[in-house]
Design an enzyme around this catalytic site. Structure first.
Site, PDB file in Angstrom:
ATOM      1  N   LYS A  80      40.821  60.939  28.094  1.00  0.00           N
ATOM      2  CA  LYS A  80      40.535  61.342  29.264  1.00  0.00           C
ATOM      3  C   LYS A  80      41.193  62.602  29.942  1.00  0.00           C
ATOM      4  O   LYS A  80      42.530  62.731  29.561  1.00  0.00           O
ATOM      5  CB  LYS A  80      40.981  60.167  30.416  1.00  0.00           C
ATOM      6  CG  LYS A  80      40.457  60.365  31.839  1.00  0.00           C
ATOM      7  CD  LYS A  80      40.946  58.931  32.494  1.00  0.00           C
ATOM      8  CE  LYS A  80      40.629  59.201  34.152  1.00  0.00           C
ATOM      9  NZ  LYS A  80      41.053  58.038  34.754  1.00  0.00           N
ATOM     10  N   SER A 155      37.329  55.637  37.851  1.00  0.00           N
ATOM     11  CA  SER A 155      37.409  57.107  37.168  1.00  0.00           C
ATOM     12  C   SER A 155      37.128  57.397  35.985  1.00  0.00           C
ATOM     13  O   SER A 155      36.574  58.525  35.593  1.00  0.00           O
ATOM     14  CB  SER A 155      38.473  57.875  37.989  1.00  0.00           C
ATOM     15  OG  SER A 155      39.705  57.395  37.032  1.00  0.00           O
ATOM     16  N   SER A 179      40.314  51.775  37.421  1.00  0.00           N
ATOM     17  CA  SER A 179      39.713  53.074  36.821  1.00  0.00           C
ATOM     18  C   SER A 179      39.423  52.867  35.031  1.00  0.00           C
ATOM     19  O   SER A 179      38.762  53.568  34.497  1.00  0.00           O
ATOM     20  CB  SER A 179      40.276  54.212  36.939  1.00  0.00           C
ATOM     21  OG  SER A 179      40.287  54.789  38.341  1.00  0.00           O
TER      22      SER A 179
END
Lengths: 486, 103
Positions: A80, A155, A179
């Protein structure tokens, strides 16, 4: 082998050890998948093709020379893009960090690289991890591989979509209010948020420091366990990690839940829509079939979670993001000619609207005259929620609930972000109470969008949560691959 | 009910070094008002004698404080590569100007 993307990370690793596949072959296959599908999905912000191939060759060479190989050897991993890989750009999906080159690697990246994993690129996210749909990225909207007009969640939407479409066998996410778990549910994969303190946050760009945790997004529980086996350990550079030996996650032998008590907060879940309710009821029936005793637990207090979270997370974000001032961190405005202008103009140009809003809200709840009414009140509520969970876990081993009250919603369907905040009601409690939680796919009918079952455990019982998820996974149907990405 | 006004918003903009356009101010005032109305529901719970949450509680064994020794963990050069710098120091515009301090 043509369809090796359909294999799990663990299986790829085993085939590599057996000599059926080389690390180079595996890496090239996934790089080609990214090349073919990333434009449609917006999952990767940056692909480190050359570095990945070089690393793969080095691993193949180690194997050829008979040197020891790590538990993740030859497995490509998506990282990420709020987590540092030394020498590469970390944008946090913000224009502010468009050119920010990480001066060091995050502990999780270092540990996985030492175990032979191959970071293949950086995945998309909502800017500074603030969002539940992937729409807040400054670079590209992430899309759901099951329906490209829908959100992959957020996210960590880029990581989830990439794993679900098999552009990479496994990826990291970070979870401050859901997330990892919510995008996992929306994309039909497994997402695990460890107990706060189980995984080092060193090298993760902070959003809400008292809640942020890094964890795996994977196609199966075994893969999630594999990554946790590597990253779930104490770190001298993160004083909030446990001073405890790492747990063993890969001992996934038990395929039932005999003797276990599963708590269900029925009263907290009373507003589920019919599809989610039916799916959840069926998951609870599966847990019962596995031998678990189902018991109601009182967690009504959790209905205040969203209010508490949006006070505490924004307060922490406003503090954490003060370092992005165009001087210490972040792209400096070229129009500024005084120090004060640099701060203001750089922050204006660099931050997107959702980030600005959360900084302003966080500044408000911490400001003189409002701190007691909002921030301190929320901290006290957080204490009460942790106590409520402690009481629940005195009577049960696990608490289950749906990961999200809805399945993946169409992109752009929430004009008012406030209504999107309300969708995080089932994931936020684990962050407030620092609990480990996993989202595992539940069986859905052909053509329906994925849904997730969330299993929570007491603090530090990460491996036990993984074990329960494994039993559930074994009893459910196999995880599917979206047809367009077979 | 708490009334979130544009004056409060402008004060927050100053505190957080963020400047919003007139349209943004309009949207943000309404949006933050709505969020604050929502969080007012916390008033339903009496927290008079409740301690505040502290994640680094004593029940959970955390990392001991490390020794206060010099560690070569953070190399200077990669940090300075990210900013404007001269002779190993970050460059900023003058803080003192003809008009006095810039802030």
């Amino acid at each position: 082998m043509k369809d090796l993307h359909t294999l799990s990370a663990s299986k790829l690793h085993r085939l590599f050890l057996r000599g059926d596949l080389s690390a180079f072959e595996i890496t090239n296959h996934f790089l080609a998948r990214i090349e073919a599908h990333n434009d449609a999905l917006g999952s990767f912000l940056k692909v480190h093709a050359d570095k990945a191939r070089k690393k793969a060759c080095a691993i193949d060479e180690r194997k050829a020379r008979g040197l020891p190989l790590g538990k993740m050897a030859a497995i490509p991993v998506g990282i990420k893009d709020n987590t540092h890989i030394r020498g590469t750009i970390t944008t946090c999906a913000s224009k502010f960090l468009a050119d920010y080159r990480a001066p060091f690697s995050a502990t999780v990246v270092r540990l996985m690289e030492e175990a032979g994993a191959i970071p293949i690129g950086k995945t998309n996210l909502d800017e500074f991890s603030m969002g539940s749909s992937g729409e807040n990225s400054a670079y590209a909207k992430s899309r759901n591989p099951w329906d490209l007009e829908r959100t992959p969640g957020g996210s960590s939407g880029g990581s989830a979509a990439a794993v679900a479409a098999r552009l990479v066998p496994i990826a990291t996410g970070s979870d401050t209010g859901g997330s990892i778990r919510q995008p996992a549910a929306f994309c039909g994969i497994v997402g695990f948020k460890p107990t706060y303190g189980r995984v080092s946050r060193y090298g993760l760009i902070a959003f809400g420091s008292s809640m942020d945790q890094i964890g795996p997004l994977a196609t199966c529980v075994e893969d999630a366990a594999l990554m946790m086996e590597i990253i779930g350990r104490s770190c001298p550079h993160d004083p909030t990690t446990f001073d405890l030996p790492p747990e063993t996650y890969l001992d996934l032998q038990k395929k039932d839940l005999e003797g276990k008590v599963v708590g269900v907060p029925w009263s907290f879940l009373h507003n589920l829509d019919p599809q989610s309710k039916q799916s959840f009821d069926s998951s609870v029936a599966t847990l019962k079939d596995l031998g678990a005793t189902i018991q109601e637990v009182d967690l009504d207090l959790l209905r205040y979670s969203i209010a508490v979270y949006y006070i505490l997370a924004t307060a922490e974000a406003s503090t954490n993001l003060s370092r992005f001032d165009g001087i210490r961190y972040g792209k400096r405005s070229t129009k500024a000619d005084s120090v004060e202008d640099i701060y203001q103009m750089s922050r204006n140009e660099g931050f997107g609207s959702e980030v600005k809003k959360r900084i302003l809200l966080g500044t408000f709840v911490l400001s003189s005259g409002h701190q007691d009414e909002f921030y301190r009140k929320a901290q006290k509520m957080r204490f009460l929620m942790q106590e409520a969970f402690a009481e629940a876990f005195s009577a049960c081993d696990y608490v289950v609930m749906p990961t999200s009250p809805v399945n993946a919603f169409p992109l752009g369907s929430f004009q008012d972000p406030f209504h999107m905040y309300l969708q995080d009601m089932f994931t936020i409690p684990a962050n407030l109470a620092c609990l480990p939680g996993i989202s595992v796919p539940v069986p859905v009918a052909e053509g329906e969008l994925p849904l997730g079952l969330q299993i929570l455990g007491p603090q530090m019982r990460d491996a036990a949560v993984m074990q329960a998820a494994y039993a559930f996974e074994c009893a459910s149907s196999r995880i599917q691959i979206p047809r367009a990405f077979l | 009910m708490f009334k979130f006004t544009k004056d409060i918003l402008r004060y927050l903009e100053k505190l957080s070094c963020i400047q919003c356009s007139t349209e943004e101010e309009e949207e943000l005032t309404q949006s933050l008002q709505k969020i604050l109305e929502y969080v007012e529901q916390l008033g339903e719970i009496d927290t008079e004698n409740v301690p505040t949450f502290w994640s680094n509680d004593q029940k959970t064994p955390r990392q001991p404080l490390r020794k206060d020794t010099i560690d070569n963990l953070l190399l200077k050069k990669p940090y300075l590569d990210n900013v404007e710098s001269t002779a190993g120091m970050i460059r900023v515009p003058p803080v003192l100007t003809d008009k006095g301090t810039s802030s």
